[in-house]
Design a protein around this motif. Structure first.
Motif, PDB file in Angstrom:
ATOM      1  N   ILE A   1       0.856  -1.179   0.000  1.00 38.45           N
ATOM      2  CA  ILE A   1       0.000   0.000   0.000  1.00 38.45           C
ATOM      3  C   ILE A   1       0.898   1.236   0.000  1.00 38.45           C
ATOM      4  CG2 ILE A   1      -1.836   1.226   1.214  1.00 38.45           C
ATOM      5  CD1 ILE A   1      -2.185  -1.620   2.704  1.00 38.45           C
ATOM      6  N   ILE A   2       0.619   2.183  -0.883  1.00 42.65           N
ATOM      7  CA  ILE A   2       1.429   3.402  -0.939  1.00 42.65           C
ATOM      8  C   ILE A   2       1.027   4.324   0.208  1.00 42.65           C
ATOM      9  CG2 ILE A   2       2.053   5.423  -2.303  1.00 42.65           C
ATOM     10  CD1 ILE A   2       3.098   2.699  -3.325  1.00 42.65           C
ATOM     11  N   THR A   3       1.991   4.597   1.084  1.00 37.95           N
ATOM     12  CA  THR A   3       1.741   5.460   2.241  1.00 37.95           C
ATOM     13  C   THR A   3       2.704   6.639   2.304  1.00 37.95           C
ATOM     14  OG1 THR A   3       3.217   4.161   3.676  1.00 37.95           O
ATOM     15  CG2 THR A   3       0.897   3.493   3.570  1.00 37.95           C
ATOM     16  N   ASP A   4       3.633   6.714   1.359  1.00 41.00           N
ATOM     17  CA  ASP A   4       4.667   7.753   1.431  1.00 41.00           C
ATOM     18  C   ASP A   4       5.250   7.976   0.042  1.00 41.00           C
ATOM     19  OD1 ASP A   4       6.353   9.638   2.499  1.00 41.00           O
ATOM     20  OD2 ASP A   4       7.496   8.252   3.755  1.00 41.00           O
ATOM     21  N   GLU A   5       5.993   9.069  -0.109  1.00 38.95           N
ATOM     22  CA  GLU A   5       6.687   9.369  -1.352  1.00 38.95           C
ATOM     23  C   GLU A   5       8.186   9.186  -1.165  1.00 38.95           C
ATOM     24  OE1 GLU A   5       6.901  12.863  -4.790  1.00 38.95           O
ATOM     25  OE2 GLU A   5       6.382  13.410  -2.735  1.00 38.95           O
ATOM     26  N   CYS A   6       8.852   8.809  -2.236  1.00 38.76           N
ATOM     27  CA  CYS A   6      10.305   8.689  -2.227  1.00 38.76           C
ATOM     28  C   CYS A   6      10.873   9.639  -3.279  1.00 38.76           C
ATOM     29  CB  CYS A   6      10.709   7.248  -2.515  1.00 38.76           C
ATOM     30  SG  CYS A   6      12.485   6.958  -2.470  1.00 38.76           S
ATOM     31  N   PRO A   7      10.898  10.950  -2.989  1.00 39.96           N
ATOM     32  CA  PRO A   7      11.340  11.912  -4.006  1.00 39.96           C
ATOM     33  C   PRO A   7      12.812  11.774  -4.375  1.00 39.96           C
ATOM     34  CG  PRO A   7      11.082  12.988  -1.877  1.00 39.96           C
ATOM     35  CD  PRO A   7      10.528  11.599  -1.727  1.00 39.96           C
ATOM     36  N   GLY A   8      13.610  11.153  -3.483  1.00 43.28           N
ATOM     37  CA  GLY A   8      15.029  10.980  -3.764  1.00 43.28           C
ATOM     38  C   GLY A   8      15.374   9.657  -4.414  1.00 43.28           C
ATOM     39  N   CYS A   9      14.365   8.828  -4.707  1.00 45.43           N
ATOM     40  CA  CYS A   9      14.642   7.543  -5.342  1.00 45.43           C
ATOM     41  C   CYS A   9      15.278   7.779  -6.711  1.00 45.43           C
ATOM     42  CB  CYS A   9      13.359   6.733  -5.497  1.00 45.43           C
ATOM     43  SG  CYS A   9      12.790   5.955  -3.973  1.00 45.43           S
ATOM     44  N   PRO A  10      16.395   7.087  -7.014  1.00 47.17           N
ATOM     45  CA  PRO A  10      17.095   7.348  -8.271  1.00 47.17           C
ATOM     46  C   PRO A  10      16.382   6.827  -9.502  1.00 47.17           C
ATOM     47  CG  PRO A  10      18.144   5.539  -7.090  1.00 47.17           C
ATOM     48  CD  PRO A  10      17.098   6.112  -6.178  1.00 47.17           C
ATOM     49  N   ALA A  11      15.483   5.879  -9.347  1.00 42.02           N
ATOM     50  CA  ALA A  11      14.828   5.269 -10.504  1.00 42.02           C
ATOM     51  C   ALA A  11      13.525   5.990 -10.818  1.00 42.02           C
ATOM     52  CB  ALA A  11      14.554   3.795 -10.245  1.00 42.02           C
ATOM     53  N   LEU A  12      13.158   5.981 -12.082  1.00 42.88           N
ATOM     54  CA  LEU A  12      11.907   6.602 -12.505  1.00 42.88           C
ATOM     55  C   LEU A  12      10.716   5.940 -11.838  1.00 42.88           C
ATOM     56  CD1 LEU A  12      10.363   8.530 -14.453  1.00 42.88           C
ATOM     57  CD2 LEU A  12      10.353   6.651 -16.094  1.00 42.88           C
ATOM     58  N   THR A  13      10.670   4.615 -11.857  1.00 42.72           N
ATOM     59  CA  THR A  13       9.581   3.855 -11.247  1.00 42.72           C
ATOM     60  C   THR A  13      10.182   2.967 -10.174  1.00 42.72           C
ATOM     61  OG1 THR A  13       8.496   3.820 -13.406  1.00 42.72           O
ATOM     62  CG2 THR A  13       7.596   2.379 -11.705  1.00 42.72           C
ATOM     63  N   GLN A  14      10.016   3.368  -8.910  1.00 40.98           N
ATOM     64  CA  GLN A  14      10.669   2.661  -7.813  1.00 40.98           C
ATOM     65  C   GLN A  14       9.751   2.573  -6.610  1.00 40.98           C
ATOM     66  OE1 GLN A  14      14.648   3.952  -6.965  1.00 40.98           O
ATOM     67  NE2 GLN A  14      14.743   2.956  -4.970  1.00 40.98           N
ATOM     68  N   PHE A  15       9.773   1.414  -5.962  1.00 42.11           N
ATOM     69  CA  PHE A  15       9.103   1.206  -4.684  1.00 42.11           C
ATOM     70  C   PHE A  15      10.166   1.130  -3.602  1.00 42.11           C
ATOM     71  CE2 PHE A  15       6.179  -0.400  -7.815  1.00 42.11           C
ATOM     72  CZ  PHE A  15       4.920  -0.106  -7.326  1.00 42.11           C
ATOM     73  N   ASP A  16      10.032   1.951  -2.574  1.00 42.42           N
ATOM     74  CA  ASP A  16      10.923   1.894  -1.420  1.00 42.42           C
ATOM     75  C   ASP A  16      10.111   1.279  -0.281  1.00 42.42           C
ATOM     76  OD1 ASP A  16      13.343   2.270  -0.110  1.00 42.42           O
ATOM     77  OD2 ASP A  16      12.753   4.227   0.675  1.00 42.42           O
ATOM     78  N   LEU A  17      10.292  -0.016  -0.085  1.00 40.52           N
ATOM     79  CA  LEU A  17       9.414  -0.780   0.792  1.00 40.52           C
ATOM     80  C   LEU A  17       9.915  -0.814   2.227  1.00 40.52           C
ATOM     81  CD1 LEU A  17       8.836  -3.865  -1.545  1.00 40.52           C
ATOM     82  CD2 LEU A  17       7.472  -1.773  -1.396  1.00 40.52           C
ATOM     83  N   SER A  18       9.006  -1.075   3.142  1.00 41.22           N
ATOM     84  CA  SER A  18       9.430  -1.357   4.508  1.00 41.22           C
ATOM     85  C   SER A  18      10.297  -2.611   4.491  1.00 41.22           C
ATOM     86  CB  SER A  18       8.214  -1.574   5.409  1.00 41.22           C
ATOM     87  OG  SER A  18       7.531  -2.775   5.054  1.00 41.22           O
ATOM     88  N   GLY A  19      11.145  -2.754   5.502  1.00 41.60           N
ATOM     89  CA  GLY A  19      12.005  -3.931   5.573  1.00 41.60           C
ATOM     90  C   GLY A  19      11.209  -5.221   5.565  1.00 41.60           C
ATOM     91  N   ALA A  20      10.068  -5.224   6.270  1.00 41.52           N
ATOM     92  CA  ALA A  20       9.244  -6.428   6.333  1.00 41.52           C
ATOM     93  C   ALA A  20       8.637  -6.754   4.981  1.00 41.52           C
ATOM     94  CB  ALA A  20       8.144  -6.249   7.380  1.00 41.52           C
ATOM     95  N   ALA A  21       8.134  -5.741   4.272  1.00 44.79           N
ATOM     96  CA  ALA A  21       7.533  -5.977   2.960  1.00 44.79           C
ATOM     97  C   ALA A  21       8.572  -6.471   1.963  1.00 44.79           C
ATOM     98  CB  ALA A  21       6.873  -4.703   2.449  1.00 44.79           C
ATOM     99  N   PHE A  22       9.762  -5.876   1.989  1.00 47.12           N
ATOM    100  CA  PHE A  22      10.830  -6.288   1.083  1.00 47.12           C
ATOM    101  C   PHE A  22      11.216  -7.743   1.357  1.00 47.12           C
ATOM    102  CE2 PHE A  22      15.044  -6.492  -0.754  1.00 47.12           C
ATOM    103  CZ  PHE A  22      14.996  -5.626  -1.839  1.00 47.12           C
ATOM    104  N   GLY A  23      11.332  -8.096   2.629  1.00 49.12           N
ATOM    105  CA  GLY A  23      11.692  -9.460   2.984  1.00 49.12           C
ATOM    106  C   GLY A  23      10.666 -10.480   2.546  1.00 49.12           C
ATOM    107  N   THR A  24       9.390 -10.061   2.487  1.00 50.26           N
ATOM    108  CA  THR A  24       8.328 -10.966   2.076  1.00 50.26           C
ATOM    109  C   THR A  24       8.462 -11.366   0.608  1.00 50.26           C
ATOM    110  OG1 THR A  24       6.869  -9.954   3.719  1.00 50.26           O
ATOM    111  CG2 THR A  24       5.804 -11.260   2.023  1.00 50.26           C
ATOM    112  N   LEU A  25       9.215 -10.623  -0.168  1.00 52.67           N
ATOM    113  CA  LEU A  25       9.453 -10.985  -1.563  1.00 52.67           C
ATOM    114  C   LEU A  25      10.278 -12.265  -1.687  1.00 52.67           C
ATOM    115  CD1 LEU A  25      10.363  -7.461  -3.022  1.00 52.67           C
ATOM    116  CD2 LEU A  25       8.219  -8.716  -3.367  1.00 52.67           C
ATOM    117  N   ALA A  26      10.997 -12.631  -0.628  1.00 57.80           N
ATOM    118  CA  ALA A  26      11.908 -13.783  -0.684  1.00 57.80           C
ATOM    119  C   ALA A  26      11.206 -15.073  -0.270  1.00 57.80           C
ATOM    120  CB  ALA A  26      13.110 -13.537   0.223  1.00 57.80           C
TER     121      ALA A  26
END
Length: 262
Positions: free
Chosen positions: A109-134
């Motif tokens: 769920i999008i709850t924040d913006e990542c204006p400094g993300c280097p990629a055009l289309t990027q998700f900066d996930l919580s640590g728990a959400a990122f880990g769930t990808l594995a």
């Protein structure tokens, strides 16, 4: 494979050129685009953290609600955040290395913006959400890779046991009312909002303030108030009749009787 996932800046730029070639991020005004798209994902905070309780959407402690949002939140680059109009939108995200990535992916769920993300289309996930990808047992190894290529698509938002809610923000008065929208199922995003005061047949258009917050400047307005919410993605409408009572108070949250859109 590790070298592929630990993207250097030139690799990241090349990957973004591929994104531009494959995908101009335009969504129909009447439907949600559910095609899989390429992007990249990173993570922030503690390795098993649930995500920030602040954020550019203004949800605050709502992101810690179990099991509805806890560990499933993320920030998005500006093209997905859409100046706050993308707040509340849900996405299914999957990473690509079959040796370490789960085929299930994660709904975020999008709850924040990542204006400094280097990629055009990027998700900066919580640590728990990122880990769930594995796959099980590989959460730390995947997080060690940093920025990884992913695929994503829009998904419907589900909040079992929850209906659309409206929090009256601090500083609101009969002359200036500010509402934060919470637990919006379905599309999750907001294209427009209107408010109607007691005894009136006129819907007054609200103005997007920031994040998931909308304001009405005028009055004095008398409750109870009805609220009409129209989604950005598919222009579906939710009507909450007399949802905010006559004796409303700031920082209180008022819940609609249902969570469906027409």
């Amino acid at each position: 494979m590790d070298g592929f996932y630990r993207l250097s800046l030139p690799q990241l730029l090349c990957f973004q050129l591929l994104l531009l070639a494959l995908y101009s991020f335009t969504i129909s005004a009447t439907s949600i685009d559910r095609l899989w798209r390429p992007a990249v994902a990173s993570w922030y905070g503690s390795p098993e953290g649930d995500g920030s309780t602040g954020g550019a959407c203004g949800y605050g402690p709502m992101v810690e609600t179990e099991p509805l949002m806890k560990g499933r939140v993320g920030a998005a680059s500006p093209i997905l955040f859409k100046g706050g109009a993308g707040c509340g939108a849900c996405y299914k995200v999957k990473c690509l290395d079959k040796s370490i990535c789960s085929r299930k992916g994660v709904r975020v769920i999008i709850t924040d913006e990542c204006p400094g993300c280097p990629a055009l289309t990027q998700f900066d996930l919580s640590g728990a959400a990122f880990g769930t990808l594995a796959v099980p047992g590989e959460r730390d190894q995947l997080r060690n890779r940093g920025i990884i290529p992913i695929i994503f698509r829009r998904a419907s938002c589900f909040y079992p046991g929850k209906n659309v809610a409206f929090r009256v923000n601090e500083g609101s008065s009969p002359y200036w009312i500010s509402l934060l929208v919470e637990f919006e199922g379905g599309d999750g995003d907001i294209g427009s909002m209107h408010i109607k005061e007691a005894g009136s047949n006129q819907w007054l258009e609200m103005t997007h303030s920031w994040g998931a917050n909308w304001i009405m400047n005028g009055g004095p307005l008398k409750g109870p108030f009805s609220v009409k919410l129209t989604t950005l993605s598919s222009a579906k409408t939710h009507l909450a009749v007399d949802v905010i009572p006559k004796d409303w108070r700031t920082m209180d949250t008022y819940i609609s009787r249902h969570n469906y859109f027409v």
